[in-house]
Scaffold this motif. Structure first.
Motif, mmCIF file in Angstrom:
data_model
loop_
_atom_site.group_PDB
_atom_site.id
_atom_site.type_symbol
_atom_site.label_atom_id
_atom_site.label_comp_id
_atom_site.label_asym_id
_atom_site.label_seq_id
_atom_site.Cartn_x
_atom_site.Cartn_y
_atom_site.Cartn_z
ATOM 1 N N LYS A 29 74.585 -80.918 1.512
ATOM 2 C CA LYS A 29 73.344 -81.390 0.536
ATOM 3 C C LYS A 29 73.673 -82.664 -0.344
ATOM 4 O O LYS A 29 74.709 -82.306 -1.189
ATOM 5 C CB LYS A 29 73.091 -80.129 -0.364
ATOM 6 C CG LYS A 29 72.038 -79.473 0.303
ATOM 7 C CD LYS A 29 71.782 -78.146 -0.399
ATOM 8 C CE LYS A 29 70.385 -77.734 -0.203
ATOM 9 N NZ LYS A 29 69.193 -78.539 -0.737
ATOM 10 N N TRP B 197 66.907 -82.460 -0.019
ATOM 11 C CA TRP B 197 66.019 -82.128 -0.613
ATOM 12 C C TRP B 197 65.659 -83.109 -1.725
ATOM 13 O O TRP B 197 66.654 -83.558 -2.410
ATOM 14 C CB TRP B 197 66.280 -80.635 -1.570
ATOM 15 C CG TRP B 197 64.991 -80.549 -2.502
ATOM 16 C CD1 TRP B 197 63.852 -80.357 -1.839
ATOM 17 C CD2 TRP B 197 65.067 -80.414 -3.757
ATOM 18 N NE1 TRP B 197 62.796 -80.036 -3.441
ATOM 19 C CE2 TRP B 197 63.927 -80.033 -4.296
ATOM 20 C CE3 TRP B 197 66.123 -80.478 -4.678
ATOM 21 C CZ2 TRP B 197 63.458 -79.770 -5.580
ATOM 22 C CZ3 TRP B 197 66.018 -80.331 -5.785
ATOM 23 C CH2 TRP B 197 64.487 -79.981 -6.542
ATOM 24 N N GLU C 278 63.435 -80.948 3.647
ATOM 25 C CA GLU C 278 63.124 -79.894 2.972
ATOM 26 C C GLU C 278 62.041 -80.298 1.987
ATOM 27 O O GLU C 278 61.705 -81.377 1.689
ATOM 28 C CB GLU C 278 64.141 -79.110 1.842
ATOM 29 C CG GLU C 278 63.597 -78.051 1.417
ATOM 30 C CD GLU C 278 64.889 -77.372 0.747
ATOM 31 O OE1 GLU C 278 66.007 -77.782 0.562
ATOM 32 O OE2 GLU C 278 64.471 -76.526 -0.091
ATOM 33 N N LYS D 166 58.565 -79.108 -0.959
ATOM 34 C CA LYS D 166 58.424 -78.116 -2.042
ATOM 35 C C LYS D 166 57.123 -78.684 -2.831
ATOM 36 O O LYS D 166 57.100 -79.740 -3.199
ATOM 37 C CB LYS D 166 59.493 -78.012 -3.116
ATOM 38 C CG LYS D 166 59.411 -77.379 -4.475
ATOM 39 C CD LYS D 166 60.756 -77.165 -4.967
ATOM 40 C CE LYS D 166 60.727 -76.654 -6.242
ATOM 41 N NZ LYS D 166 61.899 -76.254 -6.780
ATOM 42 N N ASP E 158 61.842 -73.623 3.317
ATOM 43 C CA ASP E 158 62.255 -73.120 2.076
ATOM 44 C C ASP E 158 61.185 -71.793 2.000
ATOM 45 O O ASP E 158 60.157 -72.231 1.285
ATOM 46 C CB ASP E 158 62.599 -73.593 1.199
ATOM 47 C CG ASP E 158 63.480 -72.932 -0.191
ATOM 48 O OD1 ASP E 158 62.962 -71.721 -0.597
ATOM 49 O OD2 ASP E 158 64.579 -73.203 -0.563
ATOM 50 N N HIS F 14 59.131 -72.143 -1.217
ATOM 51 C CA HIS F 14 58.569 -73.824 -1.574
ATOM 52 C C HIS F 14 57.213 -73.675 -0.878
ATOM 53 O O HIS F 14 56.666 -74.775 -0.179
ATOM 54 C CB HIS F 14 59.540 -74.841 -0.854
ATOM 55 C CG HIS F 14 60.637 -74.716 -1.693
ATOM 56 N ND1 HIS F 14 61.663 -75.896 -1.492
ATOM 57 C CD2 HIS F 14 61.258 -74.095 -2.683
ATOM 58 C CE1 HIS F 14 62.708 -75.638 -2.360
ATOM 59 N NE2 HIS F 14 62.722 -74.798 -3.181
ATOM 60 N N HIS G 219 65.772 -72.089 4.600
ATOM 61 C CA HIS G 219 66.378 -71.571 3.283
ATOM 62 C C HIS G 219 65.718 -70.176 2.911
ATOM 63 O O HIS G 219 64.555 -70.293 2.553
ATOM 64 C CB HIS G 219 66.086 -72.639 2.087
ATOM 65 C CG HIS G 219 67.143 -73.672 2.151
ATOM 66 N ND1 HIS G 219 67.280 -74.737 1.209
ATOM 67 C CD2 HIS G 219 68.271 -73.724 2.984
ATOM 68 C CE1 HIS G 219 68.255 -75.393 1.433
ATOM 69 N NE2 HIS G 219 68.904 -74.948 2.598
ATOM 70 N N ASP H 131 58.994 -70.576 -7.207
ATOM 71 C CA ASP H 131 60.351 -70.777 -6.565
ATOM 72 C C ASP H 131 61.490 -70.043 -7.190
ATOM 73 O O ASP H 131 62.521 -70.624 -7.847
ATOM 74 C CB ASP H 131 60.862 -72.375 -6.411
ATOM 75 C CG ASP H 131 62.162 -72.739 -5.658
ATOM 76 O OD1 ASP H 131 61.980 -71.652 -4.839
ATOM 77 O OD2 ASP H 131 62.683 -73.514 -5.855
ATOM 78 N N ASP I 207 69.330 -69.544 0.209
ATOM 79 C CA ASP I 207 69.436 -70.470 -0.906
ATOM 80 C C ASP I 207 68.786 -69.598 -2.024
ATOM 81 O O ASP I 207 67.560 -69.491 -2.186
ATOM 82 C CB ASP I 207 68.399 -71.723 -0.398
ATOM 83 C CG ASP I 207 68.354 -72.741 -1.505
ATOM 84 O OD1 ASP I 207 69.199 -72.748 -2.596
ATOM 85 O OD2 ASP I 207 67.524 -73.634 -1.695
HETATM 86 C C1 RM4 Z 1 65.821 -76.908 -4.758
HETATM 87 C C2 RM4 Z 1 65.809 -76.512 -3.353
HETATM 88 C C3 RM4 Z 1 67.020 -77.156 -2.807
HETATM 89 C C4 RM4 Z 1 68.023 -76.961 -3.696
HETATM 90 C C5 RM4 Z 1 67.664 -77.429 -5.277
HETATM 91 C C6 RM4 Z 1 68.919 -77.191 -6.101
HETATM 92 O O1 RM4 Z 1 64.519 -75.934 -5.257
HETATM 93 O O2 RM4 Z 1 65.490 -75.228 -2.957
HETATM 94 O O3 RM4 Z 1 67.503 -76.683 -1.523
HETATM 95 O O4 RM4 Z 1 69.113 -77.697 -3.332
HETATM 96 O O5 RM4 Z 1 66.877 -76.734 -5.538
#
Ligand code: RM4
Ligand code: MN
Ligand code: MN
Length: 393
Positions: free
Chosen positions: A97, A144, A184, A186, A219, A222, A246, A254, A289
């Motif tokens: 990541k 992300w 990813e 969100k 995720d 998300h 995730h 989240d 995650d």
């Molecule tokens: C986010 C997301 C990512 C993670 C970050 C820190 O919400 O889920 O995957 O790496 O947070």
């Protein structure tokens, strides 16, 4: 349980592996503060030690997701360090990541920042992360992007799309032949008006703009309330855009609660969608995650791994052939019962037996408690943990 079901579960368990996140072992908190645990990992080596212990106890977590900034502060130079930890603790580095959200420069965005110079800095970090992934023989770069804006009219959404496409394409061009990049999405947080990659459609379009090795990462935390996540996964699988998961659970946003703790039926439905797709979804990355603020880190991780394994085994009990016939005939109640009866089956005797056959502890959580691992690491790490004031992993 019928012999055939035991066989089905065994086959599913033989293939099910789940990646665990390095940051799940460190002291993390909410934006209001963090509560220190004596046994939390304070170094990358300790994260690997903990991950190795989870692997020893569960047998299904051979890889650890790496967060470049938190685990490899010296970037590429840390590749040999990680290789050494892999050998020492018997777990390999998994997905890599990049960190595009903590540097001061990223206040107004990283790859979608209006400043060409800052965008270039973000692209360079993604390219460095690709090199790190190559050095560690990791298949997936897991991206992300926290970019967005807080107030209407303050940013050009359309120009930012083009900037992101440039960054993603440049990263894609650097990937090795067997590598992939996962994008990813969100809907909000940390940005509260618009987030540049807010949903699976935006992520998918960015994948398509960058190349065939780019896939969407879903995720479970998300999405806005009520979103049908398994339907999104079905679409992504069908359109060759599904990169992986995730996993975590949530009640409101989240929340990063342990998977299956709020809605185990949802994770069952997700696994059912993946299993019904057979080979089409084989290469999907399945990762945890989560950040554990109140539960013990090791306990929460093992509980999550075991829960994922149980829900996967339950989904594997669905008779998909029979289900398809019932669906075609629109025999609704029978179809639903065929699906649900798998969910209601207690697979724990079967998972215990499976562990026994592989020389693993029948109950990993109990074995953890009996091993004294948490007490020992608590004693060793207590002082370091009490000194650490950083806000994240
Ligand atoms: C986010 C997301 C990512 C993670 C970050 C820190 O919400 O889920 O995957 O790496 O947070
Ligand atoms: Mn995530
Ligand atoms: Mn998240």
């Amino acid at each position: 349980m019928k012999d055939q079901s035991v066989e089905q579960i065994d086959k599913a368990l033989d293939q099910f592996r789940i990646e665990i996140p390095s940051w799940g072992f460190a002291n993390t908190g909410t934006r209001f503060g963090k509560f220190i645990q004596d046994a939390a990992a304070t170094t990358t080596a300790e994260k690997f030690a903990d991950a190795g212990e989870v692997f020893r106890l569960t047998g299904i977590t051979p890889t650890v997701a790496i967060h470049v900034l938190w685990d490899m502060p010296n970037g590429l130079d840390d590749v040999p360090v990680i290789r050494g930890l892999e050998r020492k603790y018997g777990v390999r580095a998994g997905s890599i990541k990049p960190n595009l959200f903590e540097a001061q420069e990223y206040k107004f965005g990283s790859i979608a920042n209006p400043s060409a110079e800052i965008r270039q800095m973000a692209i360079q970090h993604m390219l460095d992360s690709v090199e790190i992934a190559k050095g560690l023989e990791s298949r997936d770069l897991s991206i992300w992007v926290s970019d967005g804006s807080n107030y209407p009219g303050t940013q050009s959404v359309r120009r930012r799309i083009r900037w992101m496409e440039e960054a993603m394409s440049a990263t894609h061009a650097a990937l090795g032949p067997n590598q992939r990049m996962l994008i990813e999405y969100k809907p909000f947080e940390p940005a509260f008006y618009h987030t540049d990659i807010a949903d699976w459609g935006m992520a998918m379009l960015l994948c398509q703009a960058s190349g065939a090795k780019a896939k969407v990462l879903v995720d479970t935390g998300h999405h806005l309330q009520g979103t049908n996540i398994e339907q999104i996964i079905a679409w992504l699988i069908e359109k060759d855009g599904f990169g992986g998961l995730h996993l975590n659970d949530r009640k409101y946003a989240d929340d990063d609660l342990t998977l299956g703790s709020i809605d185990p039926y949802q994770l069952f439905r997700i696994f059912a969608e993946i299993l019904s797709a057979g080979a089409k979804a084989d290469s999907a990355a399945v990762m945890i995650d989560q950040s554990h603020n109140l539960k013990g880190k090791m306990e929460a991780m093992i509980q999550s791994v075991v829960t994922a394994q149980e829900l996967y085994a339950r989904a594997a009990l669905i008779d998909f052939k029979r289900l398809a016939e019932l669906q075609d005939a629109c025999r609704l109640v029978e179809a639903e019962e065929c699906f649900r009866s798998a969910f209601w089956t207690d697979v724990r005797p079967a998972t215990r037996a499976w562990r026994g056959r592989r020389g693993l502890a029948a109950d990993p959580l109990q074995e953890l408690a009996a091993s004294g691992y948490v007490e020992r690491t608590g004693r060793e790490r207590r002082e370091r943990n009490r000194q650490s004031t950083a806000t994240y992993a």
